[in-house]
Design an enzyme around this catalytic site. Sequence first.
Site, mmCIF file in Angstrom:
data_model
loop_
_atom_site.group_PDB
_atom_site.id
_atom_site.type_symbol
_atom_site.label_atom_id
_atom_site.label_comp_id
_atom_site.label_asym_id
_atom_site.label_seq_id
_atom_site.Cartn_x
_atom_site.Cartn_y
_atom_site.Cartn_z
ATOM 1 N N GLY A 94 0.796 -1.217 0.000
ATOM 2 C CA GLY A 94 0.000 0.000 0.000
ATOM 3 C C GLY A 94 0.824 1.259 0.000
ATOM 4 O O GLY A 94 0.363 2.319 -0.434
ATOM 5 N N GLY A 128 -0.057 6.427 2.220
ATOM 6 C CA GLY A 128 1.096 5.976 1.441
ATOM 7 C C GLY A 128 2.438 6.454 1.947
ATOM 8 O O GLY A 128 3.468 6.082 1.400
ATOM 9 N N ARG A 178 14.910 -0.787 1.416
ATOM 10 C CA ARG A 178 15.106 -2.085 2.060
ATOM 11 C C ARG A 178 15.683 -3.101 1.076
ATOM 12 O O ARG A 178 15.368 -3.078 -0.116
ATOM 13 C CB ARG A 178 13.770 -2.605 2.616
ATOM 14 C CG ARG A 178 13.894 -3.940 3.348
ATOM 15 C CD ARG A 178 12.654 -4.234 4.164
ATOM 16 N NE ARG A 178 11.476 -4.457 3.349
ATOM 17 C CZ ARG A 178 10.237 -4.495 3.848
ATOM 18 N NH1 ARG A 178 10.031 -4.304 5.142
ATOM 19 N NH2 ARG A 178 9.204 -4.713 3.058
ATOM 20 N N ARG A 185 6.169 -13.900 0.354
ATOM 21 C CA ARG A 185 5.615 -14.115 1.689
ATOM 22 C C ARG A 185 4.635 -15.278 1.651
ATOM 23 O O ARG A 185 4.176 -15.689 0.574
ATOM 24 C CB ARG A 185 4.876 -12.862 2.166
ATOM 25 C CG ARG A 185 5.628 -11.539 1.952
ATOM 26 C CD ARG A 185 4.638 -10.375 1.837
ATOM 27 N NE ARG A 185 5.324 -9.126 1.473
ATOM 28 C CZ ARG A 185 5.666 -8.174 2.335
ATOM 29 N NH1 ARG A 185 5.387 -8.343 3.616
ATOM 30 N NH2 ARG A 185 6.260 -7.084 1.936
ATOM 31 N N ASP A 254 1.276 -12.199 6.019
ATOM 32 C CA ASP A 254 1.953 -11.362 5.023
ATOM 33 C C ASP A 254 3.286 -10.842 5.543
ATOM 34 O O ASP A 254 4.034 -10.206 4.794
ATOM 35 C CB ASP A 254 1.054 -10.199 4.593
ATOM 36 C CG ASP A 254 0.568 -9.367 5.769
ATOM 37 O OD1 ASP A 254 -0.197 -9.912 6.587
ATOM 38 O OD2 ASP A 254 0.948 -8.185 5.872
ATOM 39 N N ASN A 255 3.598 -11.117 6.811
ATOM 40 C CA ASN A 255 4.885 -10.738 7.388
ATOM 41 C C ASN A 255 5.775 -11.946 7.658
ATOM 42 O O ASN A 255 6.710 -11.859 8.462
ATOM 43 C CB ASN A 255 4.687 -9.951 8.692
ATOM 44 C CG ASN A 255 4.130 -8.570 8.455
ATOM 45 O OD1 ASN A 255 4.246 -8.027 7.359
ATOM 46 N ND2 ASN A 255 3.523 -7.987 9.464
#
Length: 487
Positions: A94, A128, A178, A185, A254-255
């Site tokens: 997102g 965002g 990152r 995932r 999702d992590n």
Amino acid sequence: MSDTAQSAVTFGGRFAREFAELAIPWRAEDAPDPQLLVLNEPLAAELDLDPAFLRSPEGLLLLIGTEVPAEATPVAQAYAGHQFGWYAPRLGDGRALLLGELAHADGQLRDIHLKGSGRTPFARGGDGWAVVGPMLREYVVSEAMHALGIPTTRSLAVVATGRPVQRETVLPGAVLTRVASSHLRVGSFQYARATGDVGLVRRLADYAITRHYPAAMEAEDRYGALFRAVVAAQAKLVARWMLVGFVHGVMNTDNMTISGETIDYGPCAFMEAFDPAAVYSSIDEGGRYAYRNQPVVAEWNLARLAESLLPLLHEDQEKGVEFAVESLGEFRRQYSAAWFAGMKAKLGLQEGLDDDVASPLIDDILALLQEGEVDYTSFFRRLGRAARGQAGPARDLFPEPAGFDAWAERWRALDPDAGALDRVNPAYIPRNHLVEEALTAATEGDLDPLRRLLDAVSSPFDERPGLERYAAAAPEDFGTYRTFCGT
């Protein structure tokens, strides 16, 4: 982008090319006044990136994604996920973008990914943006985890955008750059499975095998081998979290990465006073992701991965379920073995020591730590001195030291290895009060506390004069600690 910048970096775009179903081409929002806050020069060197270029005006635009090489295809990735146990079929990046892949010095690819680069079609009502504090938290904690030898995504840079962002108050905006082995995932597979396209699930699994577990390609059942490999990687990862007292805070599916790297340092913290029920996330009111629950949640998440992979595990669904259950059953054994071996190492015990001797010793000291609300990191670090005959510093941590005295007599009789203790028990972790001090100062424009904290946690086992406050517990008036994700 200029010719100089074009020649400085070349991004691969395999994920963007091969998984249009899981990627929306998108661009980062412009930043009014980008200013570099911190650059990870050693990591830049591993990626064959020139730090001088990254510090230049053009380099900063690359780091925030507003100017990328012509061949780059930035995308927002799609994924689903169980968030606090509830299934969300469409999450996705997102406020993030995958810029592409770069070759690392180890010969493997790394994803270059942004957080806080602006709204995407997955924004779900969010703005965002990201702000300086949470992005620097991820930088500090991920680099500390790397220094501790724990698999993790890493931070290449944090760049202030010059954009004010509204949260509880108006805060300075920032973008984190990152680096990860990939951003696949469990939620990526959940999303693919939910499309009903088994071919997509198969292609995604093949990509995961190629990227992370190439040995599985040679297996008779490569998708079963993939699942077993992910189970093993996550069992070892969570054991390592537990051994250093790390609490992730938001272990949604999702992590959880397929690679076995720690990802998404939002409401995370290192436990200080030993408490199995420790929770630091402001949104985890029920304690679902408490310290003691992390192995159970990891196993639950892996079950969701098994469900997503089920069509690939066997053409007969019942047999596929049997295989998944059997493979998932390995998680507890592998986790327990990794954690138990790690606890023996933290006590300086010989690897071959009989489990019947080591197990009660471990159980008893953890019970004493919990009862006395003893600082977890300080205690294990001070055991090195106790093994050298200086029990006082460890003993002083207990409000009622008689229990420790009795335990220590049994422990010393096993001739613990003082040098080994110092090699596995860190002197420095990102202590919560020091993290908050550094982030508050950085938000106000002072980066010196951040630099000093990074210096300490980047060499966690190397105890150095002048860094005593970085090894000390929080002052009593620091109070109950809560962290926030920054969205």
